[in-house]
Scaffold this active site. Structure first.
Site, PDB file in Angstrom:
ATOM      1  N   SER A  18     -25.259   4.387   4.582  1.00  0.00           N
ATOM      2  CA  SER A  18     -26.196   5.204   5.520  1.00  0.00           C
ATOM      3  C   SER A  18     -25.965   6.764   5.287  1.00  0.00           C
ATOM      4  CB  SER A  18     -26.421   4.456   6.587  1.00  0.00           C
ATOM      5  OG  SER A  18     -25.394   4.697   7.542  1.00  0.00           O
ATOM      6  N   ASN A  19     -24.399   6.865   5.342  1.00  0.00           N
ATOM      7  CA  ASN A  19     -24.125   8.217   5.428  1.00  0.00           C
ATOM      8  C   ASN A  19     -24.355   8.904   4.007  1.00  0.00           C
ATOM      9  OD1 ASN A  19     -22.484   9.256   7.960  1.00  0.00           O
ATOM     10  ND2 ASN A  19     -21.774   7.176   7.726  1.00  0.00           N
ATOM     11  N   MET A  95     -13.967   1.890   1.728  1.00  0.00           N
ATOM     12  CA  MET A  95     -12.894   0.721   2.318  1.00  0.00           C
ATOM     13  C   MET A  95     -11.483   0.592   1.679  1.00  0.00           C
ATOM     14  SD  MET A  95     -14.724  -0.041   4.880  1.00  0.00           S
ATOM     15  CE  MET A  95     -13.685  -1.004   5.750  1.00  0.00           C
ATOM     16  N   ASN A 112     -13.065  12.496   5.515  1.00  0.00           N
ATOM     17  CA  ASN A 112     -13.658  11.322   5.813  1.00  0.00           C
ATOM     18  C   ASN A 112     -14.317  11.479   6.988  1.00  0.00           C
ATOM     19  OD1 ASN A 112     -13.793   8.317   5.818  1.00  0.00           O
ATOM     20  ND2 ASN A 112     -11.965   8.464   7.294  1.00  0.00           N
ATOM     21  N   HIS A 114     -15.224   8.941  10.745  1.00  0.00           N
ATOM     22  CA  HIS A 114     -14.879   7.799  11.461  1.00  0.00           C
ATOM     23  C   HIS A 114     -15.424   7.458  12.688  1.00  0.00           C
ATOM     24  CE1 HIS A 114     -11.865   4.655  12.481  1.00  0.00           C
ATOM     25  NE2 HIS A 114     -11.678   5.140  13.783  1.00  0.00           N
TER      26      HIS A 114
HETATM   27  C1  GRF Z   1     -19.402   4.667   9.156  1.00  0.00           C
HETATM   28  O1  GRF Z   1     -19.604   4.062  10.343  1.00  0.00           O
HETATM   29  C2  GRF Z   1     -18.175   5.325   8.812  1.00  0.00           C
HETATM   30  O2  GRF Z   1     -17.926   6.282  10.001  1.00  0.00           O
HETATM   31  C3  GRF Z   1     -17.187   4.401   8.610  1.00  0.00           C
HETATM   32  O3  GRF Z   1     -17.908   3.567   7.789  1.00  0.00           O
HETATM   33  C4  GRF Z   1     -19.295   3.355   7.883  1.00  0.00           C
HETATM   34  C5  GRF Z   1     -19.884   3.484   6.839  1.00  0.00           C
HETATM   35  O4  GRF Z   1     -21.363   3.315   7.011  1.00  0.00           O
HETATM   36  N1  GRF Z   1     -16.077   5.081   7.818  1.00  0.00           N
HETATM   37  P1  GRF Z   1     -22.376   3.518   5.787  1.00  0.00           P
HETATM   38  O5  GRF Z   1     -21.783   2.929   4.392  1.00  0.00           O
HETATM   39  O6  GRF Z   1     -22.329   4.940   5.591  1.00  0.00           O
HETATM   40  O7  GRF Z   1     -23.729   3.295   6.287  1.00  0.00           O
END
Ligand code: GRF
Length: 206
Positions: A18-19, A95, A112, A114
């Site tokens: 989603s990011n 991850m 990054n 978080h």
């Molecule tokens: C997000 O909550 C980010 O802060 C963390 O992992 C999650 C990733 O979400 N590091 P997405 O894959 O971007 O939806």
């Protein structure tokens, strides 16, 4: 669209994406000056890859089985990014802990996001950690990446309140909206050299 910026960047993802989608959307609407030059993943099945492909962004799967250990994985990533002239990395739900070779190679140009107000609640399940700790606010942090886990210099944070009956899921839903807002903005600043790492601290113009 890519005229303004000299820096090329890669987004590293492992899952939902989603990011990454927020980054792509921001680039499409012009609030972010450049779309990613590459999306790198350690998970060939990541949903994030669909968003990249929809926008015609190159994707690269680095197979952890073929590049065993963080160092080998990191070396492959460095090689692939250098080949493409990419000097900036945004980790977005990636991850694996990146090897320090990558951190050193991209020092001051790797960030990054978080889902907690660092230095509180680093590592996995940050939203659950916040709920379990009984704090009344949490949020998200964009930070430079150093050799530790979620320990690098903080660039920006956004806060949310934790209400009675809040769950890790409801808190995640609140926080992610802010993630999608602040991460593209930070990447834009980084690409335009308005955000820099100076003597271990984030320096932001304006
Ligand atoms: C997000 O909550 C980010 O802060 C963390 O992992 C999650 C990733 O979400 N590091 P997405 O894959 O971007 O939806």
């Amino acid at each position: 669209m890519n005229k303004e910026s000299v820096h090329k960047y890669a987004v590293f993802v492992s899952g939902r994406g989603s990011n990454l989608k927020a980054i792509l959307d921001a680039a499409a609407t012009g609030s972010l000056c450049r779309k990613p030059d590459l999306v790198v993943t350690d998970n060939g099945q990541a949903k994030a890859l669909d968003y990249a492909r929809e926008q015609g962004v190159d994707t690269l799967f680095i197979d952890p089985k073929a590049h065993k250990g963080r160092k080998a994985f990191g070396q492959k990533a460095i090689e692939e990014l250098k080949k493409r002239g990419i000097d900036t990395i945004a980790l977005a739900g990636f991850m694996r802990i990146v090897h320090e070779d990558v951190v050193n190679e991209f020092s001051g140009r790797i960030v990054n996001i978080h889902p907690a107000l660092l230095p509180s609640f680093p590592g996995l399940d940050a939203q659950k950690q916040a709920i379990d700790a009984g704090v009344n606010e949490s949020g998200c942090t964009v930070h430079f990446v150093d050799a530790g886990v979620d320990t690098g210099a903080v660039i920006i944070q956004a806060k949310v309140t934790i209400d009675d009956g809040e769950t890790a899921e409801s808190l995640s839903a609140k926080i992610i909206k802010h993630e999608h807002r602040i991460y593209p903005a930070v990447i834009n600043g980084l690409l335009k050299d308005r955000i820099r790492l100076v003597n271990g601290r984030a320096e932001i113009d304006g």
